[in-house]
Design a protein around this motif. Structure first.
Motif, PDB file in Angstrom:
ATOM      1  N   ALA A  81       0.851  -1.195   0.000  1.00  0.00           N
ATOM      2  CA  ALA A  81       0.000   0.000   0.000  1.00  0.00           C
ATOM      3  C   ALA A  81       0.883   1.240   0.000  1.00  0.00           C
ATOM      4  O   ALA A  81       1.851   1.322   0.766  1.00  0.00           O
ATOM      5  N   VAL A  83       0.511   5.471   0.314  1.00  0.00           N
ATOM      6  CA  VAL A  83      -0.395   6.575   0.668  1.00  0.00           C
ATOM      7  C   VAL A  83       0.393   7.875   0.662  1.00  0.00           C
ATOM      8  O   VAL A  83       1.485   7.947   1.235  1.00  0.00           O
ATOM      9  N   ALA A  92      -4.022   7.078  -2.674  1.00  0.00           N
ATOM     10  CA  ALA A  92      -3.457   5.792  -2.272  1.00  0.00           C
ATOM     11  C   ALA A  92      -3.519   4.820  -3.437  1.00  0.00           C
ATOM     12  O   ALA A  92      -4.409   4.903  -4.291  1.00  0.00           O
ATOM     13  N   ARG A  94      -2.672   0.483  -4.570  1.00  0.00           N
ATOM     14  CA  ARG A  94      -2.274  -0.884  -4.246  1.00  0.00           C
ATOM     15  C   ARG A  94      -1.380  -1.373  -5.378  1.00  0.00           C
ATOM     16  O   ARG A  94      -1.754  -1.275  -6.552  1.00  0.00           O
ATOM     17  N   LYS A 123      -5.973   5.133   7.665  1.00  0.00           N
ATOM     18  CA  LYS A 123      -6.267   3.745   8.046  1.00  0.00           C
ATOM     19  C   LYS A 123      -7.449   3.187   7.252  1.00  0.00           C
ATOM     20  O   LYS A 123      -7.412   2.047   6.772  1.00  0.00           O
ATOM     21  N   THR A 125      -8.463   4.103   4.327  1.00  0.00           N
ATOM     22  CA  THR A 125      -8.113   3.949   2.921  1.00  0.00           C
ATOM     23  C   THR A 125      -7.295   2.684   2.692  1.00  0.00           C
ATOM     24  O   THR A 125      -7.523   1.953   1.720  1.00  0.00           O
ATOM     25  N   VAL A 126      -6.342   2.406   3.567  1.00  0.00           N
ATOM     26  CA  VAL A 126      -5.560   1.176   3.431  1.00  0.00           C
ATOM     27  C   VAL A 126      -6.478  -0.041   3.570  1.00  0.00           C
ATOM     28  O   VAL A 126      -6.359  -1.016   2.811  1.00  0.00           O
ATOM     29  N   LEU A 137      -1.333  -8.223   2.719  1.00  0.00           N
ATOM     30  CA  LEU A 137      -0.653  -6.933   2.774  1.00  0.00           C
ATOM     31  C   LEU A 137       0.722  -7.163   3.397  1.00  0.00           C
ATOM     32  O   LEU A 137       0.835  -7.699   4.498  1.00  0.00           O
ATOM     33  N   ILE A 140       3.485  -1.087   4.165  1.00  0.00           N
ATOM     34  CA  ILE A 140       2.831   0.188   3.831  1.00  0.00           C
ATOM     35  C   ILE A 140       3.910   1.260   3.713  1.00  0.00           C
ATOM     36  O   ILE A 140       4.828   1.328   4.541  1.00  0.00           O
ATOM     37  N   LEU A 173       0.154   3.066  12.189  1.00  0.00           N
ATOM     38  CA  LEU A 173      -0.269   2.111  11.165  1.00  0.00           C
ATOM     39  C   LEU A 173       0.213   0.695  11.465  1.00  0.00           C
ATOM     40  O   LEU A 173      -0.484  -0.282  11.149  1.00  0.00           O
ATOM     41  N   VAL A 181       6.025  -0.420   8.215  1.00  0.00           N
ATOM     42  CA  VAL A 181       5.569   0.865   7.676  1.00  0.00           C
ATOM     43  C   VAL A 181       6.782   1.769   7.489  1.00  0.00           C
ATOM     44  O   VAL A 181       7.595   1.930   8.405  1.00  0.00           O
TER      45      VAL A 181
END
Length: 378
Positions: A81, A83, A92, A94, A123, A125-126, A137, A140, A173, A181
């Motif tokens: 992800a 952002v 954002a 993927r 958060k 949006t992810v 996932l 990030i 996150l 992250v």
């Protein structure tokens, strides 16, 4: 095979990056990229295949030598992800394990959005990106405005969100999603987007020009992001402007007052510094792509002054213009390049370029996903 777990993870992560980038397409080219013995790299490749991260298929016959099997990342092995946000909007994306964008989201913000609401939107949006994703996932990446400490994962200050002070983005996150992250200044994230998705694929030295709501640059030197001793490298929007001024008062200000995207539109439109900026600034700037005259020439001259200073200081191979000013097209970049060579004869024969980025408004989010891809290890 090396047995140190941390070193092994780093080597396996490096192997995946070489395969994902296309620099390594076989075991022999992977050995060359890593600078290791083919027998050792063969063991790494076997492990990555067994773990489901890369595939090996087909036979490719070159002009000479034995045919080779082709290595490629397995897209469904997981996803990343990315952002990127500012005070006005969040974007954002993927990106699958092969490094291909497969989904995107955008969220506009009200002018009074605060820190808590911003973190909640990130958060949410992810979580939304996870819907329909193949594989887990894995990591990030976040591109944040202002000064960012990438080691701590903290964004220390952003003037357009008044209560944005020392925000622990990475820890927040990680607690929610349980994955690594990585947080970086958004222009430096854009620099990585150029490496993976844009014109910087084969360059080791380049600069991002970022006239957006303010102005800053991001520098890539010898393939590495330049951050500075205090994580503030490239924050040149605060340069005193115009050049050579002294004191304060009429005519004094900062560089971003003259060449941010809103400032350039106001200059080209011939309106005051208080004039409301159009909602679609990119489209509004596009109306001046064929402009001529003193206003156009003044904007070109100011950008050329900045590029001259950076070119003499850093010696990049190319400059990539990002943000709404790309609507001015290649003609604007060519005019800046020509003005640079005219202003500094020492640069007349130097093979640098000023180019409008081919990436769109989601370049920051793509760059944030690139951060996650580069930082992740198996």
């Amino acid at each position: 095979m090396r047995t140190n777990p941390a070193l092994l993870r780093d080597l396996l992560g490096a192997a995946i990056l070489h395969v994902r980038s296309g620099r390594a397409t076989s075991r022999s080219t992977l050995a060359a990229a890593l600078g290791l013995a083919p027998s050792t790299v063969g063991l790494y490749a076997d492990q990555l295949i067994d773990d489901g991260y890369i595939d090996e298929s087909g036979l490719v016959r070159g002009a000479i030598g034995r045919p080779q099997r082709t290595l490629a990342p397995r897209p469904a092995a997981g996803w990343f992800a990315g952002v990127e946000f500012n005070a006005g909007r969040l974007q954002a994306v993927r990106v699958d394990f092969a490094g291909r964008q497969v989904a995107a989201r955008e969220k506009p913000f009200a002018v009074d959005t605060g820190t808590r609401a911003m973190l909640q939107e990130i958060k949410a949006t992810v979580a939304a990106l996870a819907r329909g994703a193949e594989g887990p996932l894995l990591a990030i990446g976040v591109g944040a405005p202002g000064i960012v400490d990438p080691v701590a994962g903290v964004s220390s200050h952003y003037s357009l969100i008044p209560d944005w002070k020392n925000v622990p983005i990475a820890a927040t996150l990680r607690k929610r999603f349980g994955v690594p992250v990585t947080v970086e200044n958004n222009l430096r994230a854009i620099a990585l987007a150029e490496r993976w998705f844009g014109g910087g694929r084969h360059l080791s030295h380049y600069i991002i020009l970022g006239p957006r709501s303010g102005f800053g640059v991001a520098l890539v030197q010898a393939g590495q992001l330049a951050r500075g001793a205090h994580h503030a490298a490239g924050e040149i929007g605060a340069w005193p402007w115009p050049p050579g001024r002294t004191g304060t008062g009429s005519g004094s200000g900062e560089l971003q007052d003259a060449i941010s995207a809103p400032a350039v539109w106001r200059r080209l439109a011939g309106v005051t510094s208080r004039a409301r900026v159009p909602a679609d600034l990119r489209a509004a700037l596009g109306e001046y792509a064929a402009a001529t005259g003193p206003r156009w020439e003044g904007v070109v001259a100011d950008f050329a002054h900045v590029v001259v200073s950076l070119e003499l200081m850093v010696d990049p191979e190319a400059f990539f213009l990002h943000g709404p000013l790309t609507a001015l097209g290649p003609r604007f970049c060519t005019a800046v390049e020509q003005a640079v060579r005219a202003a500094a004869p020492v640069l007349a024969a130097r093979p640098f370029r000023v180019l409008p980025s081919t990436l769109g408004d989601d370049a920051g989010a793509l760059g944030a996903a690139s951060l996650a891809m580069e930082a992740w290890t198996p």
